[in-house]
Design an enzyme around this catalytic site. Structure first.
Site, mmCIF file in Angstrom:
data_model
loop_
_atom_site.group_PDB
_atom_site.id
_atom_site.type_symbol
_atom_site.label_atom_id
_atom_site.label_comp_id
_atom_site.label_asym_id
_atom_site.label_seq_id
_atom_site.Cartn_x
_atom_site.Cartn_y
_atom_site.Cartn_z
ATOM 1 N N SER A 159 18.474 -0.473 -26.278
ATOM 2 C CA SER A 159 18.770 1.044 -26.674
ATOM 3 C C SER A 159 19.788 0.997 -27.566
ATOM 4 O O SER A 159 20.616 0.293 -27.731
ATOM 5 C CB SER A 159 19.272 1.729 -25.209
ATOM 6 O OG SER A 159 19.907 2.704 -25.472
ATOM 7 N N LYS A 186 20.759 -2.117 -21.996
ATOM 8 C CA LYS A 186 19.569 -1.880 -21.710
ATOM 9 C C LYS A 186 18.748 -3.033 -22.361
ATOM 10 O O LYS A 186 18.965 -3.412 -23.337
ATOM 11 C CB LYS A 186 19.007 -0.606 -22.394
ATOM 12 C CG LYS A 186 19.665 0.517 -21.858
ATOM 13 C CD LYS A 186 19.029 0.862 -20.592
ATOM 14 C CE LYS A 186 17.936 1.951 -20.768
ATOM 15 N NZ LYS A 186 17.289 2.435 -19.311
ATOM 16 N N GLU A 226 5.145 -0.360 -21.644
ATOM 17 C CA GLU A 226 5.149 1.233 -21.607
ATOM 18 C C GLU A 226 4.131 1.656 -22.659
ATOM 19 O O GLU A 226 3.513 2.586 -22.675
ATOM 20 C CB GLU A 226 6.341 1.673 -22.143
ATOM 21 C CG GLU A 226 7.465 1.635 -20.767
ATOM 22 C CD GLU A 226 8.741 1.912 -20.908
ATOM 23 O OE1 GLU A 226 9.711 1.609 -19.854
ATOM 24 O OE2 GLU A 226 9.016 1.971 -22.388
ATOM 25 N N THR A 261 0.923 -1.066 0.045
ATOM 26 C CA THR A 261 0.055 -0.077 0.002
ATOM 27 C C THR A 261 1.097 1.154 0.057
ATOM 28 O O THR A 261 2.009 1.107 0.473
ATOM 29 C CB THR A 261 -0.830 0.165 1.003
ATOM 30 O OG1 THR A 261 -0.178 -0.022 2.547
ATOM 31 C CG2 THR A 261 -1.794 -1.248 1.468
ATOM 32 N N HIS A 262 0.529 2.220 -0.583
ATOM 33 C CA HIS A 262 1.535 3.513 -0.795
ATOM 34 C C HIS A 262 2.670 3.127 -1.517
ATOM 35 O O HIS A 262 3.761 3.733 -1.319
ATOM 36 C CB HIS A 262 1.761 4.167 0.472
ATOM 37 C CG HIS A 262 0.477 4.352 1.340
ATOM 38 N ND1 HIS A 262 -0.328 5.521 1.010
ATOM 39 C CD2 HIS A 262 -0.197 3.419 2.131
ATOM 40 C CE1 HIS A 262 -1.460 5.359 1.827
ATOM 41 N NE2 HIS A 262 -1.336 4.274 2.639
ATOM 42 N N ASN A 272 14.701 -2.881 -22.368
ATOM 43 C CA ASN A 272 13.226 -2.172 -21.891
ATOM 44 C C ASN A 272 12.010 -2.683 -22.307
ATOM 45 O O ASN A 272 11.943 -3.463 -23.306
ATOM 46 C CB ASN A 272 13.555 -0.639 -22.780
ATOM 47 C CG ASN A 272 14.771 -0.073 -22.766
ATOM 48 O OD1 ASN A 272 15.179 0.080 -21.509
ATOM 49 N ND2 ASN A 272 15.069 0.729 -23.662
#
Ligand code: ARG
Length: 468
Positions: free
Chosen positions: A287, A293, A300, A165-166, A295
């Site tokens: 990348s 990388k 996304e 939570t949070h 990704n």
């Protein structure tokens, strides 16, 4: 048209009889929808066939005309499928393009097809048919997504992870339980689409331009022929409102919002600081500058595309809000946002169903994250409550124990019983079992809880509801 013949505008413009000059080229292009409404063609033809059959049954159209129309539309359908149909901006939209070609192919019968009909009720019918078809496809894709989600969940009933939570460690849950939350969300999405389908599945044809027609038509027959549940009850409403498309876009936005939340989690979990999951390479990109990388492009993009579906919804709401009854050309602008939402949902669901199968879970990383952050503190408080302490006091005692453990840099489970008794004399040796992650998981054994038994039951129930 020749300059000395101002009374005739153009053979191409079906509605040009009362015009004394041709529409400006710019206006022609500005008002044409053929660039994007072509995709309604198959449904436009279905609607026309049902309309023609009904006209014949009601003695408005001869048997010969009906046969000509059926033959002509059959050929047009084939031309479209084979990609040789010539769409032209001169004929404005999908309806006039098809009608023009029909008349070319079968002559007068083609010109009679539009009896007792207007493009206003025609386009409303086409969109409803198209949307109904799209919803059925989306419901199917949602089922595949859910089936793959359940397969993944089934493997992880005992995989322990921190629940948050949070975005702070809160209490341990199983990864399966976490995934099943998304099952519940997408279940409601599917229900919403089904409910929307029921409101889409009503026939506008017969409303004609706005007020109905003077011909003795049989709307129920057309509805049956096209698989509609009923006919729209008011002709003005039938040709003008697009609330069903707005409702669809709202449902699509909610579904995308759910997929976007899952995407956000996957992106976090893929981050090496979490390291909970790896996505199969086929869903990632590298990348162009940083060789190290990998990704999470697909999640996304799903998160990003959620924004455009929200935009589609706002477009349609805004399109509709100031239109007086009945049909206005504004409504031609309903298609692109609607199509965009359909396409986005379809492609996102398709790719996500696949992506779920490419998720590899690091059980150790999940478990070790759950063991940081005092995830079993509530369990110790619950233990004290069972020993008779009021919850608020138990909460306070455990909070002090947590503080002391934090100062020592250890977990609650690492404190000895003697250590713990400083905070409450009610703590005995048996308290230590409350502090284990697996114990905490197993203890939440009621409907909706994270205990393995409950999650297994939830998965089974979900399978039954998907596959019957
Ligand atoms: N292409 C138009 C649309 O999408 C068809 C209806 C045109 N009706 C009219 N009265 N101009 O809405």
């Amino acid at each position: 048209m020749t300059p000395d013949d101002p009374s005739r505008v153009s053979e191409d413009q079906t509605w040009s009889g009362r015009f004394s000059e041709p529409v400006a080229d710019l206006v022609k292009h500005y008002s044409a929808s053929i660039g994007f409404d072509q995709r309604l063609a198959e449904f436009d033809i279905q609607g026309s066939l049902a309309h023609a059959k009904m006209l014949h049954a009601c003695n408005v159209l001869s048997a010969k005309d009906l046969a000509d129309i059926e033959r002509g539309l059959g050929q047009i359908s084939e031309e479209i499928t084979r990609g040789i149909f010539e769409w032209s901006v001169d004929h404005e939209d999908v309806h006039l393009n098809i009608e023009h070609r029909l008349t070319e192919l079968v002559g007068d019968a083609g010109k009679r097809l539009h009896t007792a009909r207007s493009r206003n009720d025609q386009v409303a019918t086409d969109i409803r048919l198209y949307l109904r078809h799209s919803i059925d496809n989306i419901l199917q894709l949602l089922r595949s997504f859910q089936a793959n989600l359940l397969d993944l969940a089934e493997q992880h009933v005992d995989t322990l992870m921190p629940g948050f939570t949070h975005l702070q460690v809160a209490q341990p849950v199983s990864f399966a339980h976490h995934l099943m939350a998304y099952y519940e969300m997408t279940l409601r999405d599917a229900q919403r689409f089904s409910e929307c389908r029921a409101r889409v599945n009503l026939l506008p044809l017969g409303a004609a331009a706005l007020a109905g027609t003077t011909f003795p038509i049989d709307r129920a027959k057309v509805a049956r022929e096209l698989g509609f549940d009923d006919v729209c009850q008011n002709s003005l409403d039938a040709v003008s409102d697009r609330d069903f498309a707005i409702e669809f876009c709202a449902d699509a936005a909610l579904l995308m919002m759910h997929l976007s939340r899952l995407s956000e989690e996957l992106i976090l979990w893929m981050n090496p600081r979490f390291g909970f999951v790896r996505l199969a390479d086929r869903f990632c990109t590298g990348s162009s500058i940083m060789p190290q990388k990998k990704n999470p492009d697909v999640p996304e993009l799903v998160r990003g595309k959620t924004g455009r579906v929200n935009g589609d919804l706002i477009s349609l709401l805004t399109l509709m809000k100031a239109q007086p009854l009945a049909y206005n050309k504004d409504n031609q602008e309903d298609k692109e946002p609607l199509f965009d939402s359909i396409d986005t949902v379809v492609t996102s669901l398709r790719i996500y169903a696949d992506l779920l199968m490419g998720i590899e879970v690091d059980r150790d990383a999940m478990r070790s994250a759950a063991s940081e952050g005092f995830a079993t503190a509530t369990d110790l408080a619950d233990y004290l409550v069972r020993k008779g302490l009021p919850f608020r006091e138990a909460h306070e005692a455990v909070a002090r124990a947590v503080r002391s453990a934090a100062e020592k840099g250890v977990d609650l489970a690492d404190l000895s019983v003697e250590d713990l008794r400083q905070f409450s004399s009610l703590i005995d040796e048996d308290a230590r079992t409350q502090l284990s992650l697996d114990g905490a998981l197993a203890a939440r054994n009621h409907v909706g809880g994270t205990a393995a038994q409950q999650v297994k039951r939830a998965i089974e129930a979900a399978r039954k509801s998907i596959f019957g």
